[in-house]
Design a protein around this motif. Structure first.
Motif, PDB file in Angstrom:
ATOM      1  N   UNK A 146       0.739  -1.210   0.151  1.00 42.66           N
ATOM      2  CA  UNK A 146      -0.018   0.008   0.234  1.00 42.66           C
ATOM      3  C   UNK A 146       0.994   1.224   0.018  1.00 42.66           C
ATOM      4  N   UNK A 147       2.162   1.128  -0.009  1.00 39.75           N
ATOM      5  CA  UNK A 147       2.986   2.230  -0.099  1.00 39.75           C
ATOM      6  C   UNK A 147       3.053   2.949  -1.576  1.00 39.75           C
ATOM      7  N   UNK A 148       3.175   4.407  -1.586  1.00 34.46           N
ATOM      8  CA  UNK A 148       2.965   4.897  -2.881  1.00 34.46           C
ATOM      9  C   UNK A 148       4.579   4.713  -3.416  1.00 34.46           C
ATOM     10  N   UNK A 149       4.938   4.329  -4.575  1.00 35.87           N
ATOM     11  CA  UNK A 149       6.172   4.163  -5.306  1.00 35.87           C
ATOM     12  C   UNK A 149       6.207   5.224  -6.392  1.00 35.87           C
ATOM     13  N   UNK A 150       7.333   6.149  -6.541  1.00 40.97           N
ATOM     14  CA  UNK A 150       7.488   7.139  -7.727  1.00 40.97           C
ATOM     15  C   UNK A 150       8.614   7.098  -8.148  1.00 40.97           C
ATOM     16  N   UNK A 151       8.929   7.077  -9.525  1.00 41.15           N
ATOM     17  CA  UNK A 151      10.096   7.007 -10.218  1.00 41.15           C
ATOM     18  C   UNK A 151      10.388   8.073 -11.240  1.00 41.15           C
ATOM     19  N   UNK A 152      11.392   8.955 -11.173  1.00 39.20           N
ATOM     20  CA  UNK A 152      11.745  10.080 -12.090  1.00 39.20           C
ATOM     21  C   UNK A 152      13.267   9.657 -12.552  1.00 39.20           C
ATOM     22  N   UNK A 153      13.118   9.856 -13.860  1.00 39.07           N
ATOM     23  CA  UNK A 153      14.806   9.479 -14.507  1.00 39.07           C
ATOM     24  C   UNK A 153      14.859  10.430 -15.635  1.00 39.07           C
ATOM     25  N   UNK A 154      16.129  10.225 -16.179  1.00 37.60           N
ATOM     26  CA  UNK A 154      16.522  11.000 -17.247  1.00 37.60           C
ATOM     27  C   UNK A 154      17.509  10.063 -17.930  1.00 37.60           C
ATOM     28  N   UNK A 155      17.570   9.723 -19.228  1.00 35.08           N
ATOM     29  CA  UNK A 155      18.318   8.834 -20.031  1.00 35.08           C
ATOM     30  C   UNK A 155      19.435   9.471 -20.593  1.00 35.08           C
ATOM     31  N   UNK A 156      20.737   9.029 -20.564  1.00 41.13           N
ATOM     32  CA  UNK A 156      21.926   9.774 -21.084  1.00 41.13           C
ATOM     33  C   UNK A 156      21.528   9.677 -22.670  1.00 41.13           C
ATOM     34  N   UNK A 157      21.666  10.667 -23.342  1.00 37.57           N
ATOM     35  CA  UNK A 157      21.300  10.681 -24.848  1.00 37.57           C
ATOM     36  C   UNK A 157      20.046  11.035 -25.256  1.00 37.57           C
ATOM     37  N   UNK A 158      19.825  11.198 -26.616  1.00 41.20           N
ATOM     38  CA  UNK A 158      18.446  11.563 -26.987  1.00 41.20           C
ATOM     39  C   UNK A 158      18.371  10.625 -28.229  1.00 41.20           C
ATOM     40  N   UNK A 159      17.162  11.021 -28.757  1.00 43.57           N
ATOM     41  CA  UNK A 159      16.720  10.299 -29.985  1.00 43.57           C
ATOM     42  C   UNK A 159      15.764   9.068 -29.567  1.00 43.57           C
TER      43      UNK A 159
END
Length: 354
Positions: A146-159
């Motif tokens: 019942x815990x709230x889990x959140x992910x925020x991320x940034x991938x190296x590179x583009x495209x």
């Protein structure tokens, strides 16, 4: 309108003013704005206008008239083809936008406005105007406890390669929530899952994958900074596992507190360089507290003088009524501060409510 104006000037001017030759340019200019049928109609009218102007100027019988007439016909035909090609490209672009929007909805699913005792708001800003999604990512859900889990991320590179990594990582993250992976083991779980998926892509050699480069080289070049947050079911505490990502900000009253990790950790995707058990920091949450997560596109945005956006200082003067109002305020302030986004941006705000 321009055709009628040019023809009128030529007829009124008589022999002293001859601008009928400019009529040739009308279909070419129309191809930039009109469809092929409209350009065809305008080309026919232009031919009639050239004949009319030539008759009025007594140049129908001259040797130059057939050349002018042929030029008008050729330019008109080319303009029709150009308008058709432009229309086809616009249709393809519109279709590509629809596909991109569908991909964004599939990968970055809209977050609920509330999970348990926490309200949530998210915002995605693409650096490229025509782009709908890039290498930034976010997700949220509720685990077995019942815990709230959140992910925020940034991938190296583009495209597209970065977008592909986004899809792989989000899929592994959602599976971890269903599998009950504890937060301490989650970074290692995500790292191993990402590495395994990259190996599968490397071996498959399918179009759109990351290419046939050596696997070990690809792992060194493709990594993800990320922060994972667990909020207890009663929202009284928050636990954070930071993988080389900008620190979350805790907004409490008039204070903005950067939640720096006690033990620095490496980004996801670096394999054996990462430890199996990840360090987790724990903090108390009070009613009304807002936790803001973001990617480095926010703090690396610059003003025309080259100064970075001071997010922590700016948040001290932002409106904090709700997470949505906060993010809208930050977006407005960021837009005024910068000359234009240089990187994609994800912002996510969570607030404990009574």
């Amino acid at each position: 309108m321009s055709l009628a104006v040019l023809l009128g000037v030529d007829l009124i001017g008589g022999g002293g003013i001859r601008i009928g030759g400019l009529l040739v340019a009308v279909p070419a200019l129309a191809a930039v704005f009109l469809g092929p049928l409209d350009v065809l109609l305008l080309s026919v009218l232009t031919v009639g206008a050239v004949v009319w102007a030539s008759a009025d100027n007594n140049t129908l019988g001259t040797a130059n008239f057939p050349v002018v007439l042929a030029t008008v016909v050729l330019v008109g035909g080319a303009a029709v083809l150009a308008a058709r090609a432009r229309g086809r490209r616009e249709s393809q672009l519109a279709q590509a936008r629809k596909v991109a929007e569908a991909a964004q909805r599939a990968l970055l699913r809209p977050l609920p406005g509330r999970l348990g005792r926490v309200t949530i708001s998210s915002m995605y800003l693409a650096a490229e105007e025509e782009a709908a999604i890039g290498g930034d990512l976010y997700a949220a859900g509720v685990d077995r406890r019942g815990d709230i889990r959140v992910l925020v991320g940034d991938v190296q590179g583009k495209g597209m390669a970065a977008v592909e990594v986004v899809g792989l990582l989000l899929s592994t993250f959602r599976l971890s929530a269903r599998s009950g992976v504890p937060l301490e083991a989650l970074p290692g779980y995500l790292d191993q899952g990402l590495r395994d998926d990259l190996v599968d892509l490397e071996e498959s050699g399918e179009p759109g994958t990351l290419g046939p480069r050596p696997v070990e080289t690809e792992f060194l070049e493709r990594f993800v900074t990320a922060v994972v947050v667990d909020i207890a079911a009663d929202a009284s505490t928050v636990r954070i596992a930071n993988c080389g990502h900008p620190p979350p900000l805790l907004i409490r009253g008039d204070r903005v507190i950067p939640l720096m990790p006690d033990v620095p950790e490496l980004p996801l995707g670096l394999g054996d360089l990462c430890r199996e058990d990840h360090h987790v920091d724990s903090y108390d949450l009070e009613i009304g507290d807002i936790l803001m997560l973001y990617t480095d596109g926010v703090i690396e945005s610059r003003n025309p003088e080259g100064a970075f956006y001071p997010l922590t200082d700016r948040l001290a003067h932002s409106t904090r009524d709700t997470p949505t109002v906060l993010l809208e305020d930050v977006q407005s302030d960021l837009t005024q501060y910068t000359a234009g986004l240089s990187d994609d941006i994800v912002m996510l705000a969570l607030q404990r409510v009574a």
